[in-house]
Design a protein around this motif. Structure first.
Motif, PDB file in Angstrom:
ATOM      1  N   THR A  11       0.850  -1.198   0.000  1.00  0.00           N
ATOM      2  CA  THR A  11       0.000   0.000   0.000  1.00  0.00           C
ATOM      3  C   THR A  11       0.883   1.245   0.000  1.00  0.00           C
ATOM      4  O   THR A  11       1.992   1.233   0.540  1.00  0.00           O
ATOM      5  N   ASP A  12       0.361   2.330  -0.599  1.00  0.00           N
ATOM      6  CA  ASP A  12       1.106   3.592  -0.642  1.00  0.00           C
ATOM      7  C   ASP A  12       1.349   4.134   0.766  1.00  0.00           C
ATOM      8  O   ASP A  12       2.401   4.700   1.050  1.00  0.00           O
ATOM      9  N   SER A  13       0.347   3.966   1.630  1.00  0.00           N
ATOM     10  CA  SER A  13       0.488   4.543   2.969  1.00  0.00           C
ATOM     11  C   SER A  13       1.638   3.878   3.718  1.00  0.00           C
ATOM     12  O   SER A  13       2.433   4.553   4.388  1.00  0.00           O
ATOM     13  N   MET A  14       1.753   2.563   3.600  1.00  0.00           N
ATOM     14  CA  MET A  14       2.855   1.850   4.262  1.00  0.00           C
ATOM     15  C   MET A  14       4.190   2.233   3.628  1.00  0.00           C
ATOM     16  O   MET A  14       5.178   2.459   4.335  1.00  0.00           O
ATOM     17  N   PHE A  15       4.195   2.327   2.308  1.00  0.00           N
ATOM     18  CA  PHE A  15       5.397   2.728   1.573  1.00  0.00           C
ATOM     19  C   PHE A  15       5.939   4.057   2.119  1.00  0.00           C
ATOM     20  O   PHE A  15       7.112   4.193   2.458  1.00  0.00           O
ATOM     21  N   SER A  21       5.133   5.553   4.990  1.00  0.00           N
ATOM     22  CA  SER A  21       5.463   5.585   6.417  1.00  0.00           C
ATOM     23  C   SER A  21       6.820   4.944   6.694  1.00  0.00           C
ATOM     24  O   SER A  21       7.538   5.365   7.595  1.00  0.00           O
ATOM     25  N   ILE A  22       7.188   3.948   5.886  1.00  0.00           N
ATOM     26  CA  ILE A  22       8.507   3.318   6.070  1.00  0.00           C
ATOM     27  C   ILE A  22       9.623   4.336   5.797  1.00  0.00           C
ATOM     28  O   ILE A  22      10.622   4.394   6.515  1.00  0.00           O
ATOM     29  N   LEU A  23       9.413   5.168   4.769  1.00  0.00           N
ATOM     30  CA  LEU A  23      10.433   6.183   4.449  1.00  0.00           C
ATOM     31  C   LEU A  23      10.380   7.349   5.437  1.00  0.00           C
ATOM     32  O   LEU A  23      11.420   7.864   5.855  1.00  0.00           O
ATOM     33  N   GLU A  24       9.172   7.728   5.847  1.00  0.00           N
ATOM     34  CA  GLU A  24       9.038   8.899   6.728  1.00  0.00           C
ATOM     35  C   GLU A  24       9.550   8.631   8.144  1.00  0.00           C
ATOM     36  O   GLU A  24      10.061   9.535   8.803  1.00  0.00           O
ATOM     37  N   ARG A  25       9.431   7.386   8.608  1.00  0.00           N
ATOM     38  CA  ARG A  25       9.879   7.115   9.981  1.00  0.00           C
ATOM     39  C   ARG A  25      11.399   7.260  10.119  1.00  0.00           C
ATOM     40  O   ARG A  25      11.923   7.382  11.226  1.00  0.00           O
ATOM     41  N   MET A  26      12.108   7.299   8.970  1.00  0.00           N
ATOM     42  CA  MET A  26      13.555   7.537   9.011  1.00  0.00           C
ATOM     43  C   MET A  26      13.877   8.967   9.467  1.00  0.00           C
ATOM     44  O   MET A  26      15.009   9.250   9.854  1.00  0.00           O
ATOM     45  N   ASP A  27      12.889   9.845   9.403  1.00  0.00           N
ATOM     46  CA  ASP A  27      13.106  11.248   9.772  1.00  0.00           C
ATOM     47  C   ASP A  27      12.701  11.569  11.214  1.00  0.00           C
ATOM     48  O   ASP A  27      12.801  12.713  11.657  1.00  0.00           O
TER      49      ASP A  27
END
Ligand SMILES: [Zn+2]
Length: 239
Positions: A177-181, A183-189
């Motif tokens: 899903t786009d939302s999971m995609f 969130s995986i990248l955003e949690r790096m910030d």
């Protein structure tokens, strides 16, 4: 100042192994692949190729079970069967064997939760026996210069023989899903270095956990690129 990242890739070698290897080579990024015996049986040549390219192949048990669910004898078999495969693979690649181990699910014998600070006496005893077995087999905790997270060292993770991580990319839970995609990248910030979210504002070196799962190869490449753009320099630990 650039920070150091030690890249680790678990559950290898799978179908996209060579694709990931080519990507890493292109960016000149070294890594340790923690391989299961089951996968090594399927693709021994992939592991040999990676060794010849200067990558490290580590032991991630034979069949990827929770060690807290095993007897001590079963745990030894899980370690030893993969150790025997690795001996052959290192020999074929004409490389001196490096013995480094990671538990499946990070389960050191008392479950998945690294924050479990209250293991029972039985669990502590079981943990110690496995650590002793690994040490007897020649496994060692590598050195990770620059790694200075207190929450990491105070759990004895640097004294244990197995290798844990400081940042779990959690790309393994990507469900297409786009939302999971995102969130995986955003949690790096996220800025919470004392609580396992140090990529953005921490000052320590990081041990990065990713996986060689086929369905996450695209996001794997984006995660690596994002680490590069944050200024991380990738190195191998000192074995
Ligand atoms: Zn794994």
């Amino acid at each position: 100042v650039n920070r150091i990242a030690y890249l680790t890739i678990d559950d290898a070698p799978r179908n996209d192994f060579r694709k990931k290897l080519a990507f890493l080579k292109l960016l000149n990024i070294p890594a340790v692949f923690y391989c299961t015996g089951e996968s090594l049986m399927q693709k021994p040549d992939d592991a040999v190729l990676a060794l010849k390219e200067g990558y490290v192949i580590g032991n991630h048990s034979y069949s990827h079970l929770h060690f807290s669910s095993l007897t001590f004898d079963q745990a030894c078999v899980e370690i030893e069967k993969t150790d025997n495969l690795l001996k052959e693979i290192y020999k074929t690649a004409e490389k001196k064997i490096i013995r480094t181990f990671r538990f499946p699910y990070g389960d050191k014998g008392w479950g998945d939760d690294p924050e479990n600070t209250q293991p029972s006496l039985d669990e502590k005893f079981f943990h110690k026996k496995i650590q002793d077995f690994l040490r007897e087999k020649g496994y060692k905790q590598p050195e990770f210069p620059g790694l200075n997270y207190e929450h990491y060292s105070e759990k004895n993770f640097l004294e244990d023989i197995d290798v844990f991580w400081t940042y779990d990319c959690r790309e393994w839970e990507y469900d297409q899903t786009d939302s999971m995609f995102n969130s995986i990248l955003e949690r790096m910030d996220v800025d919470d270095p004392g609580n396992w979210f140090g990529l953005n504002s921490g000052t320590s070196a990081e041990i990065i956990l990713t996986h060689d799962h086929d369905e996450t190869t695209v996001i794997f490449e984006l995660l690596i690129k994002k680490l590069v753009s944050k200024g991380f320099i990738f190195k191998l630990p000192e074995f």
